[in-house]
Design a protein around this motif. Sequence first.
Motif, mmCIF file in Angstrom:
data_model
loop_
_atom_site.group_PDB
_atom_site.id
_atom_site.type_symbol
_atom_site.label_atom_id
_atom_site.label_comp_id
_atom_site.label_asym_id
_atom_site.label_seq_id
_atom_site.Cartn_x
_atom_site.Cartn_y
_atom_site.Cartn_z
ATOM 1 N N SER A 1 -6.998 13.664 2.421
ATOM 2 C CA SER A 1 -7.917 14.352 2.775
ATOM 3 C C SER A 1 -8.840 15.832 1.954
ATOM 4 C CB SER A 1 -9.214 14.348 4.107
ATOM 5 O OG SER A 1 -8.299 15.171 4.961
ATOM 6 N N ASP A 2 -7.726 16.304 2.052
ATOM 7 C CA ASP A 2 -8.628 17.752 1.139
ATOM 8 C C ASP A 2 -8.939 17.297 -0.756
ATOM 9 O OD1 ASP A 2 -7.813 19.018 3.485
ATOM 10 O OD2 ASP A 2 -6.101 19.581 2.373
ATOM 11 N N ALA A 3 -8.252 16.533 -1.043
ATOM 12 C CA ALA A 3 -8.564 15.912 -2.069
ATOM 13 C C ALA A 3 -9.976 15.263 -2.408
ATOM 14 C CB ALA A 3 -7.975 14.190 -2.799
ATOM 15 N N ILE A 4 -10.281 14.180 -0.841
ATOM 16 C CA ILE A 4 -11.601 13.351 -1.340
ATOM 17 C C ILE A 4 -12.118 14.268 -0.936
ATOM 18 C CG2 ILE A 4 -13.139 12.495 0.342
ATOM 19 C CD1 ILE A 4 -10.439 10.841 1.313
ATOM 20 N N ILE A 5 -12.518 15.701 -0.092
ATOM 21 C CA ILE A 5 -13.254 17.122 -0.053
ATOM 22 C C ILE A 5 -14.086 17.278 -1.258
ATOM 23 C CG2 ILE A 5 -14.159 18.861 1.322
ATOM 24 C CD1 ILE A 5 -14.362 16.445 2.900
ATOM 25 N N PHE A 6 -12.915 17.678 -1.987
ATOM 26 C CA PHE A 6 -12.644 18.174 -3.495
ATOM 27 C C PHE A 6 -13.755 17.711 -4.462
ATOM 28 C CE2 PHE A 6 -11.504 18.163 -8.098
ATOM 29 C CZ PHE A 6 -12.238 19.571 -7.851
ATOM 30 N N MET A 7 -13.409 15.763 -3.957
ATOM 31 C CA MET A 7 -14.022 14.844 -4.590
ATOM 32 C C MET A 7 -16.122 15.236 -4.499
ATOM 33 S SD MET A 7 -11.319 11.862 -4.634
ATOM 34 C CE MET A 7 -12.179 11.245 -6.264
#
Length: 242
Positions: A215-221
């Motif tokens: 989810s950290d990666a998703i927020i970055f995207m």
Amino acid sequence: MTKPLEGKIAAVTGAASGIGLATTRALIDAGAKVVMVDYNRQALETYAAEFGDAVVMQVTDLLDAASCAAMVPEILAKVDHVDILHCNAGSYIGGDLIDTDTAAIDRMLNLNVNAVMKNVRDIAPHMIERGTGDILVTCSVAGHAPIQWEPVYSSSKWAITSFVQIMRRQLKNHGIRVSQVSPGPVVSALLADWPAENLEKAKANGSLIEPSEVSDAIIFMLTRPRNVTIRDMIVLPTNFDV
């Protein structure tokens, strides 16, 4: 200070567990309201009580054709627009193909591939009309490498990789970004179907990541400037040997 997704409305499928639940938490922390989509009404009610006004419940069985078709209209009856659709719901089958039940193959392809295509097809006109939106799909590193112990799962994720690449091109001129996140093994209920020897090996050598790390990666995207699309982000445990 303004949060990066303040005022945004997101819909997340498979939101009551695993990556979907972690993404729901992360979106709320980033300021978004989240439509939590899941077939498990009891779990949704539990999280609705926890998150309060930050979430809206949407009970949908993506494997039921009528329920799947009703999902987007029902969501848009509850919120006035959708900025983000995260197609996250999925299932897993491991093992040799000849040992796999054919009904289980149908179920996996319907959930991992067909439901995603239907959900994207249904939300696209709404986002096209608004001239903006983000569609993000949970894929897998298995959609980039032929994983020999999971032929059905890996093939379903290869299909999604192709679908995302095509839809990014179809929708980019409408202001819509289409992308996927491709995790390696994540600590979740899906791993219950892993071959036992592979799961024990992964646990022993640190080859698993937590849903929150996805989810950290998703927020970055999602928080990149609109002129930037992270089409795919592969998120691997450092010790994962694929």
